[in-house]
Design a protein around this motif. Structure first.
Motif, short mmCIF file in Angstrom:
data_model
loop_
_atom_site.label_atom_id
_atom_site.label_comp_id
_atom_site.label_asym_id
_atom_site.label_seq_id
_atom_site.Cartn_x
_atom_site.Cartn_y
_atom_site.Cartn_z
N HIS A 1 -6.07 -8.25 11.43
CA HIS A 1 -6.80 -7.09 10.91
C HIS A 1 -6.24 -5.78 11.46
O HIS A 1 -6.72 -4.71 11.11
N LYS A 2 -5.24 -5.84 12.33
CA LYS A 2 -4.74 -4.63 12.96
C LYS A 2 -3.86 -3.82 12.00
O LYS A 2 -3.08 -4.36 11.24
N SER A 3 -4.02 -2.52 12.07
CA SER A 3 -3.15 -1.66 11.27
C SER A 3 -1.87 -1.41 12.05
O SER A 3 -1.82 -1.58 13.27
N TYR A 4 -0.85 -1.04 11.35
CA TYR A 4 0.43 -0.75 11.98
C TYR A 4 0.86 0.65 11.58
O TYR A 4 1.09 0.92 10.40
N GLN A 5 0.94 1.53 12.55
CA GLN A 5 1.33 2.92 12.32
C GLN A 5 0.52 3.54 11.19
O GLN A 5 1.06 4.21 10.31
N GLY A 6 -0.79 3.29 11.19
CA GLY A 6 -1.68 3.90 10.21
C GLY A 6 -1.68 3.24 8.85
O GLY A 6 -2.40 3.66 7.95
N LYS A 7 -0.88 2.19 8.65
CA LYS A 7 -0.84 1.49 7.37
C LYS A 7 -1.83 0.34 7.41
O LYS A 7 -2.08 -0.23 8.46
N PRO A 8 -2.39 -0.02 6.25
CA PRO A 8 -3.34 -1.14 6.23
C PRO A 8 -2.69 -2.43 6.73
O PRO A 8 -1.51 -2.67 6.52
N SER A 9 -3.50 -3.25 7.36
CA SER A 9 -3.02 -4.53 7.87
C SER A 9 -2.63 -5.44 6.72
O SER A 9 -3.04 -5.25 5.57
N SER A 10 -1.85 -6.46 7.04
CA SER A 10 -1.48 -7.43 6.01
C SER A 10 -2.72 -8.13 5.47
O SER A 10 -2.80 -8.45 4.29
N GLY A 11 -3.69 -8.35 6.34
CA GLY A 11 -4.93 -8.98 5.91
C GLY A 11 -5.70 -8.13 4.91
O GLY A 11 -6.22 -8.64 3.92
N PHE A 12 -5.75 -6.84 5.15
CA PHE A 12 -6.47 -5.97 4.23
C PHE A 12 -5.73 -5.89 2.90
O PHE A 12 -6.36 -5.88 1.83
N ARG A 13 -4.42 -5.87 2.94
CA ARG A 13 -3.65 -5.88 1.69
C ARG A 13 -3.93 -7.17 0.91
O ARG A 13 -4.02 -7.16 -0.31
N GLU B 1 -6.85 -10.00 -3.65
CA GLU B 1 -7.95 -10.85 -4.13
C GLU B 1 -8.91 -10.06 -5.00
O GLU B 1 -9.38 -10.54 -6.03
N LEU B 2 -9.19 -8.84 -4.59
CA LEU B 2 -10.08 -7.97 -5.36
C LEU B 2 -9.52 -7.73 -6.75
O LEU B 2 -10.25 -7.72 -7.75
N SER B 3 -8.20 -7.56 -6.85
CA SER B 3 -7.58 -7.25 -8.14
C SER B 3 -7.70 -8.41 -9.13
O SER B 3 -7.56 -8.19 -10.34
N THR B 4 -7.98 -9.61 -8.65
CA THR B 4 -8.14 -10.76 -9.55
C THR B 4 -9.61 -11.13 -9.73
O THR B 4 -9.92 -12.17 -10.33
N SER B 5 -10.50 -10.30 -9.22
CA SER B 5 -11.94 -10.57 -9.31
C SER B 5 -12.53 -9.86 -10.52
O SER B 5 -11.92 -8.97 -11.11
N ASP B 6 -13.74 -10.28 -10.88
CA ASP B 6 -14.47 -9.68 -11.99
C ASP B 6 -15.65 -8.85 -11.51
O ASP B 6 -16.10 -7.94 -12.21
#
Length: 127
Positions: free
Chosen positions: A44-56, A61-66
């Motif tokens: 869940h950690k961000s790297y240099q202010g970028k979203p974590s791989s987990g958040f991405r 997953e959200l993009s394939t949800s209804d």
């Protein structure tokens, strides 16, 4: 049946229990395909202010949800607001899960900007 993405604060001590209860409630309402981000084990950690791989991964997953279901406290979570903004962009149905049940939420491109601006103005933490 629709794929549901559950969005709620992940930093509370009882987050796992809250998500479990939400999933059970949604199953009781007839939803079968439910994405519960609290059950995914990733960084869940961000790297240099970028979203974590987990958040991405969550946004993917959200993009394939209804349907997006917001849990109590979502307004105070930077990640939840980002998920809400994306849900509006993706055209998902949006609900808030309350003790009285699922309540349709009327978020759209016109009114979502103020929710996002309020959160990002008032919070200085990374996700």
């Amino acid at each position: 049946m629709s794929k549901v993405f559950v969005s709620g604060p992940m930093t509370r001590e009882d987050s796992s229990q809250i998500f479990d209860e939400a999933v059970q409630t949604l199953k009781g309402l007839g939803y079968e395909e439910i994405f519960d981000p609290s059950k995914i084990d990733y960084d869940h950690k961000s790297y240099q202010g970028k979203p974590s791989s987990g958040f991405r991964q969550q946004i993917a997953e959200l993009s394939t949800s209804d349907v997006l279901v917001l849990l109590d406290g979502w307004q105070n979570s930077r990640g939840c607001v980002i998920e809400l903004v994306n849900a509006v962009v993706f055209g998902l149905e949006i609900f808030e899960l309350k003790s009285s049940g699922l309540i349709a939420a009327d978020y759209n491109s016109s009114n979502i900007n103020s929710a996002a601006a309020d959160l990002f103005t008032n919070q200085q933490r990374n996700f």
